[in-house]
Design a protein around this motif. Structure first.
Motif: not given
Length: 445
Positions: A15-32
């Motif tokens: 659950l923790s990873l499934a939640f984290h991965i979505l926001f982490a992915a956006a946090g990686i791509a949005l700066p680009l």
């Protein structure tokens, strides 16, 4: 340990990873995407691109904060839920964890400069800080993925009865397959975020046709969405070739291949029947799996029968998750190809209602494919937490009553998720007019 506590520990980590991965992915791509908007603003002197970069920066800050919270929880869970793993293998794989922390700190510093220095530092230095946010975010994901690569292909040590000795941290960090897995992960982050952004702006344009801001937002996100959607299947294919050689039981589960055979067929869809060792309702492409996995239509592919029954992953779950990932990825690649063909023919990004509707429908598929791919990786490694070395059941904490933290964190993540959606919706809604005069609507058309 009680079997239910093991299930709760796995469920909480999942659950923790499934939640984290979505926001982490956006946090990686949005700066680009934020940097790309800044560049277009500098080239065109168009204030809409500046406004877009400001909104993307605010979105990055929101997602960075949630990612930091969920990532901190994950770091504690690794030690508290899985002391057998971290206590024994922490020294082997500690280097990428340390480097990820450095990348995270760097990202936080430059994000602060970018957010609060827009009118206080030179435009060039401001753009540089945005580039550093994008690079450090990608580096953070890169180092974390190296840990997962090690868990799938553990190297860099000599195993003895007392634990690992002769540790080589660099070899452990760059275990076999690291190029494929890190590339696949980073592309998934960019693809999921770009598709979500296009889907959001497509929805606004379907409701309010002609809004210039959202058309320009599409012109920033569509190139990244199309490029990542077309490159990802190629990288995924290379990753699958590595899995076929290094983790054949995972490939067998993903494809529902129960019998070792030459000229193995590729199963499209279907439902594995573990009891009878057969695939039901699948469309089989003759010799397809042998060709894709080994570039030889007559190559032998190991089936599940080549491995002890207690080392099989959960076949049905792995197969279904793999099918969802491939299906979503194929749909996105097809849409990207059609979009690029129309862009080439018309000299502009397509804005018709059909294409906007297609992008709206496919907007969530990047996130779906990313979550499904992660499930394939994690379920496909079971019953091992460290493949071939340590079983998951041997790494879990002996402390009982794990149902309590599971449900507690479930409620916390639910609250965080609702708040993030609320804040992001406010960011998008700020660019949509509540009503427009008739002459404005006519002008938009």
């Amino acid at each position: 340990m009680h079997v239910m506590d093991l299930l709760y520990a796995r469920a909480q980590m999942g659950l923790s990873l499934a939640f984290h991965i979505l926001f982490a992915a956006a946090g990686i791509a949005l700066p680009l995407l934020m940097v790309l908007s800044d560049l277009k603003a500098r080239w065109t002197r168009d204030p809409d691109y500046t406004a877009l970069s400001v909104k993307l920066a605010k979105g990055t800050a929101i997602l960075f904060a949630v990612g930091a919270v969920s990532g901190t929880v994950l770091s504690f869970e690794l030690g508290l839920l899985w002391p057998g793993f971290m206590g024994t293998w922490g020294e082997v794989i500690g280097l990428p964890f340390a480097l990820e922390g450095t990348a995270f700190f760097t990202e936080a510093v430059f994000l602060g400069i970018y957010l609060y220095g827009r009118d206080r530092i030179s435009p060039g230095l401001h753009l540089f800080s945005g580039v550093m946010v994008a690079l450090s975010g990608a580096a953070s994901a890169f180092f974390v993925t190296l840990v997962n690569t090690f868990m799938n292909d553990p190297v860099g040590f000599t195993l003895t009865a007392g634990g690992p000795v002769d540790v080589d941290p660099v070899a452990a960090m760059f275990s076999p397959g690291w190029v494929h897995q890190t590339s696949h992960t980073l592309l998934a982050c960019y693809q999921a975020s770009a598709f979500a952004m296009v889907g959001i702006h497509a929805l606004v344009l379907l409701r309010h046709p002609g809004l210039a801001f959202h058309r320009k937002a599409l012109s920033v996100a569509l190139p990244l969405a199309c490029l990542s959607a077309l490159v990802q299947p190629l990288v995924g294919h290379q990753s699958a070739e590595h899995v076929a050689r290094a983790q054949p039981v995972k490939l067998a589960a993903a494809e529902g291949l129960f019998q070792t055979q030459r000229g193995a067929p590729l199963s499209v869809g279907g439902l594995p029947d573990v009891e009878t060792g057969t695939m039901r309702y699948a469309l089989e492409l003759p010799r397809g799996l042998s060709l894709l996995a080994f570039s030889d239509p007559n190559a032998e592919v190991k089936g599940l029968d080549a491995f002890p029954r207690d080392e099989w992953p959960p076949v049905t779950k792995v197969h279904l998750a793999f099918q969802v990932m491939v299906g979503a990825g194929s749909a996105m690649a097809l849409l990207a190809l059609v979009t690029l063909v129309l862009r080439w023919r018309r000299g502009a990004w397509p804005e018709g209602r059909r294409m906007l509707g297609a992008w709206l429908v496919c907007g969530p598929l990047g996130a779906v494919a990313m979550e499904a791919g992660w499930l394939v990786t994690e379920w496909g490694r079971q019953p091992w937490i460290l493949r071939g070395v340590m079983r998951t059941a041997d790494a879990v904490t002996p402390v009982g009553s794990l149902a309590v933290p599971f449900w507690t964190f479930t409620l916390v993540y639910l609250f965080l998720g609702v708040m993030v959606v609320f804040l992001l919706v406010r960011q998008v809604a700020g660019t949509v007019p509540h009503a427009r005069a008739p002459h404005e609507v006519a002008h938009a058309h």
